[in-house]
Design a protein around this motif. Structure first.
Motif, mmCIF file in Angstrom:
data_model
loop_
_atom_site.group_PDB
_atom_site.id
_atom_site.type_symbol
_atom_site.label_atom_id
_atom_site.label_comp_id
_atom_site.label_asym_id
_atom_site.label_seq_id
_atom_site.Cartn_x
_atom_site.Cartn_y
_atom_site.Cartn_z
ATOM 1 N N THR A 224 -1.944 -58.195 -30.390
ATOM 2 C CA THR A 224 -1.243 -57.773 -31.608
ATOM 3 C C THR A 224 -2.150 -57.096 -32.627
ATOM 4 O OG1 THR A 224 -1.582 -59.960 -32.579
ATOM 5 C CG2 THR A 224 0.462 -59.605 -31.342
ATOM 6 N N ARG A 225 -3.449 -56.989 -32.332
ATOM 7 C CA ARG A 225 -4.374 -56.444 -33.331
ATOM 8 C C ARG A 225 -5.023 -55.152 -32.833
ATOM 9 N NH1 ARG A 225 -8.188 -61.198 -35.471
ATOM 10 N NH2 ARG A 225 -8.751 -59.525 -36.930
ATOM 11 N N GLN A 226 -4.264 -54.366 -32.097
ATOM 12 C CA GLN A 226 -4.767 -53.091 -31.605
ATOM 13 C C GLN A 226 -4.404 -51.976 -32.586
ATOM 14 O OE1 GLN A 226 -4.810 -52.815 -27.031
ATOM 15 N NE2 GLN A 226 -2.889 -53.853 -27.463
ATOM 16 N N ALA A 227 -5.280 -50.987 -32.666
ATOM 17 C CA ALA A 227 -5.107 -49.912 -33.641
ATOM 18 C C ALA A 227 -4.278 -48.766 -33.064
ATOM 19 C CB ALA A 227 -6.467 -49.401 -34.093
ATOM 20 N N ASP A 228 -3.789 -47.918 -33.949
ATOM 21 C CA ASP A 228 -3.042 -46.716 -33.574
ATOM 22 C C ASP A 228 -3.996 -45.752 -32.863
ATOM 23 O OD1 ASP A 228 -1.673 -44.318 -33.405
ATOM 24 O OD2 ASP A 228 -0.889 -44.416 -35.445
ATOM 25 N N PRO A 229 -3.694 -45.350 -31.627
ATOM 26 C CA PRO A 229 -4.618 -44.485 -30.886
ATOM 27 C C PRO A 229 -4.784 -43.096 -31.480
ATOM 28 C CG PRO A 229 -2.568 -44.774 -29.675
ATOM 29 C CD PRO A 229 -2.525 -45.736 -30.820
ATOM 30 N N ALA A 230 -3.924 -42.690 -32.400
ATOM 31 C CA ALA A 230 -4.038 -41.343 -32.982
ATOM 32 C C ALA A 230 -5.404 -41.128 -33.625
ATOM 33 C CB ALA A 230 -2.928 -41.120 -34.006
ATOM 34 N N GLU A 231 -5.944 -42.170 -34.257
ATOM 35 C CA GLU A 231 -7.269 -42.071 -34.883
ATOM 36 C C GLU A 231 -8.338 -41.739 -33.844
ATOM 37 O OE1 GLU A 231 -9.958 -45.040 -37.615
ATOM 38 O OE2 GLU A 231 -9.165 -45.858 -35.733
ATOM 39 N N MET A 232 -8.311 -42.433 -32.723
ATOM 40 C CA MET A 232 -9.318 -42.228 -31.682
ATOM 41 C C MET A 232 -9.139 -40.879 -31.002
ATOM 42 S SD MET A 232 -11.887 -44.078 -30.284
ATOM 43 C CE MET A 232 -12.883 -42.608 -30.494
ATOM 44 N N ILE A 233 -7.899 -40.478 -30.765
ATOM 45 C CA ILE A 233 -7.633 -39.185 -30.135
ATOM 46 C C ILE A 233 -8.169 -38.049 -30.998
ATOM 47 C CG2 ILE A 233 -5.767 -37.576 -29.521
ATOM 48 C CD1 ILE A 233 -4.196 -40.104 -28.565
ATOM 49 N N ALA A 234 -7.944 -38.134 -32.307
ATOM 50 C CA ALA A 234 -8.461 -37.103 -33.216
ATOM 51 C C ALA A 234 -9.982 -37.055 -33.178
ATOM 52 C CB ALA A 234 -7.969 -37.360 -34.627
ATOM 53 N N ALA A 235 -10.621 -38.223 -33.126
ATOM 54 C CA ALA A 235 -12.081 -38.268 -33.070
ATOM 55 C C ALA A 235 -12.591 -37.687 -31.751
ATOM 56 C CB ALA A 235 -12.562 -39.702 -33.240
ATOM 57 N N MET A 236 -11.915 -37.979 -30.648
ATOM 58 C CA MET A 236 -12.311 -37.431 -29.357
ATOM 59 C C MET A 236 -12.245 -35.907 -29.375
ATOM 60 S SD MET A 236 -10.420 -40.119 -26.780
ATOM 61 C CE MET A 236 -11.250 -41.604 -26.216
ATOM 62 N N ILE A 237 -11.193 -35.362 -29.959
ATOM 63 C CA ILE A 237 -11.044 -33.909 -30.027
ATOM 64 C C ILE A 237 -12.175 -33.300 -30.844
ATOM 65 C CG2 ILE A 237 -9.583 -32.059 -30.964
ATOM 66 C CD1 ILE A 237 -7.159 -33.764 -30.118
ATOM 67 N N ARG A 238 -12.556 -33.967 -31.922
ATOM 68 C CA ARG A 238 -13.676 -33.462 -32.726
ATOM 69 C C ARG A 238 -14.977 -33.458 -31.925
ATOM 70 N NH1 ARG A 238 -11.153 -36.648 -36.735
ATOM 71 N NH2 ARG A 238 -12.709 -38.326 -36.481
ATOM 72 N N VAL A 239 -15.247 -34.540 -31.205
ATOM 73 C CA VAL A 239 -16.477 -34.624 -30.426
ATOM 74 C C VAL A 239 -16.498 -33.560 -29.328
ATOM 75 C CG1 VAL A 239 -17.821 -36.089 -28.858
ATOM 76 C CG2 VAL A 239 -16.839 -37.062 -30.933
ATOM 77 N N VAL B 136 -5.414 -36.457 -25.808
ATOM 78 C CA VAL B 136 -6.445 -35.448 -26.066
ATOM 79 C C VAL B 136 -6.071 -34.117 -25.430
ATOM 80 C CG1 VAL B 136 -8.836 -34.818 -25.553
ATOM 81 C CG2 VAL B 136 -8.307 -37.103 -26.415
ATOM 82 N N ALA B 137 -5.560 -34.141 -24.208
ATOM 83 C CA ALA B 137 -5.169 -32.903 -23.531
ATOM 84 C C ALA B 137 -4.122 -32.147 -24.333
ATOM 85 C CB ALA B 137 -4.646 -33.222 -22.128
ATOM 86 N N LEU B 138 -3.091 -32.850 -24.775
ATOM 87 C CA LEU B 138 -2.028 -32.200 -25.552
ATOM 88 C C LEU B 138 -2.564 -31.713 -26.900
ATOM 89 C CD1 LEU B 138 0.822 -34.737 -24.732
ATOM 90 C CD2 LEU B 138 0.648 -32.383 -23.886
ATOM 91 N N GLY B 139 -3.405 -32.516 -27.544
ATOM 92 C CA GLY B 139 -3.966 -32.123 -28.829
ATOM 93 C C GLY B 139 -4.869 -30.906 -28.733
ATOM 94 N N LEU B 140 -5.680 -30.852 -27.696
ATOM 95 C CA LEU B 140 -6.552 -29.694 -27.502
ATOM 96 C C LEU B 140 -5.750 -28.428 -27.238
ATOM 97 C CD1 LEU B 140 -9.313 -31.306 -25.259
ATOM 98 C CD2 LEU B 140 -9.687 -30.347 -27.540
ATOM 99 N N ALA B 141 -4.703 -28.559 -26.426
ATOM 100 C CA ALA B 141 -3.856 -27.399 -26.135
ATOM 101 C C ALA B 141 -3.168 -26.914 -27.406
ATOM 102 C CB ALA B 141 -2.838 -27.751 -25.057
ATOM 103 N N GLU B 142 -2.703 -27.842 -28.232
ATOM 104 C CA GLU B 142 -2.069 -27.467 -29.494
ATOM 105 C C GLU B 142 -3.049 -26.732 -30.407
ATOM 106 O OE1 GLU B 142 -0.677 -31.174 -30.977
ATOM 107 O OE2 GLU B 142 1.187 -31.143 -29.790
ATOM 108 N N ALA B 143 -4.343 -27.083 -30.313
ATOM 109 C CA ALA B 143 -5.369 -26.448 -31.142
ATOM 110 C C ALA B 143 -5.851 -25.119 -30.573
ATOM 111 C CB ALA B 143 -6.554 -27.387 -31.321
#
Length: 257
Positions: free
Chosen positions: A210-225, A18-25
């Motif tokens: 073995t059934r964990q999701a790609d965190p990119a989806e959650m990171i994007a949602a966190m940035i939106r919130v 989230v930190a890196l994504g927010l900085a990129e935005a």
């Protein structure tokens, strides 16, 4: 709208992403890490990517670190730092339970209280708290972590109503299982104490998740919130976890012994 966001637990996992994504935005980011080596590593990664980001040391259990962070200028708190240690409730050493609550509840509450006072004086602000789907449903063998997130849910529901008249917003984010390493090490942590003392229950087998999701989806949602003008109060992902939480909550109302 550009925000200035203080993130706890930015040394790894969701917080780092989230930190890196927010900085990129283009947002102003104060990324806090538990230990100094994480500070050094995150500063280097940000520089390598050409990102502007303030990186500080913040162990949320340290009053000195909390005071230093809360004195900075920010309009959004991402209360994200947390720990998990698995084990059956009947066998969990009390010191493990206390450590989980000290980090996930009490230290996070002190961060939220400090931010709330700052935001009330300013007449605006947003507190976003990383809860968990475990704060909404039963999680056998992760009862201490789950209980800490149920406590987070209770505080956030109260905070939402108490702070609204002052222009301060409160949201929760409830991740399910994502491949950040958090769940894997939380399970493995049980082995640190299982052999120390008499046990009457069977050891819960530590297995590969073995059934964990790609965190990119959650990171994007966190940035939106964190950044959108009118985010939902509660965000539960992935969809399978969202559907499971709604189903299990209804089942509990109808359950008989």
């Amino acid at each position: 709208m550009t925000r200035t966001i203080l993130i706890t637990g930015a040394g790894s996992g969701f917080g780092k992403g989230v930190a890196l994504g927010l900085a990129e935005a283009g947002h102003k980011v104060i990324a806090s890490c538990q230990i100094w080596p994480q500070v050094t590593e995150l500063r280097a990664e940000a520089a390598q990517r050409g990102l502007t980001m303030q990186v500080i040391k913040l162990d949320v259990l340290s009053a000195i670190d909390r005071d230093h962070a809360l004195a900075l200028d920010f309009d959004t708190l991402f209360n994200n730092a947390g720990i998990m240690e698995s084990g059956p409730v009947a066998e969990l050493p009390p010191e493990i339970v206390r450590r989980i609550f000290d980090t996930n509840v009490f230290a996070a509450l002190e961060m939220a209280q400090g931010a709330a006072k700052k935001f009330i004086r300013a007449g605006a602000g947003r507190i976003v708290w990383t809860s968990s789907v475990a704060g909404l449903v039963k999680v056998p063998w992760d009862g201490a972590y789950s209980a800490s997130k149920f406590a987070v849910e209770g505080f956030c529901l109260a905070l939402r109503e108490e702070l609204a008249p002052y222009g301060v917003e409160v949201c929760t984010i409830n991740p399910g299982a994502y491949r950040t390493g958090f769940n894997d090490t939380g399970m493995e942590a049980q082995d640190q104490w299982w052999g120390h003392g008499e046990r009457v229950m069977d050891h819960w087998p530590v297995r590969e998740l073995t059934r964990q999701a790609d965190p990119a989806e959650m990171i994007a949602a966190m940035i939106r919130v964190l950044t959108e003008a009118n985010p939902p109060y509660r965000t539960v992902l992935p969809k399978a976890a969202h559907d499971m939480a709604r189903r299990e909550q209804q089942e509990e109302w109808e359950r008989q012994l």
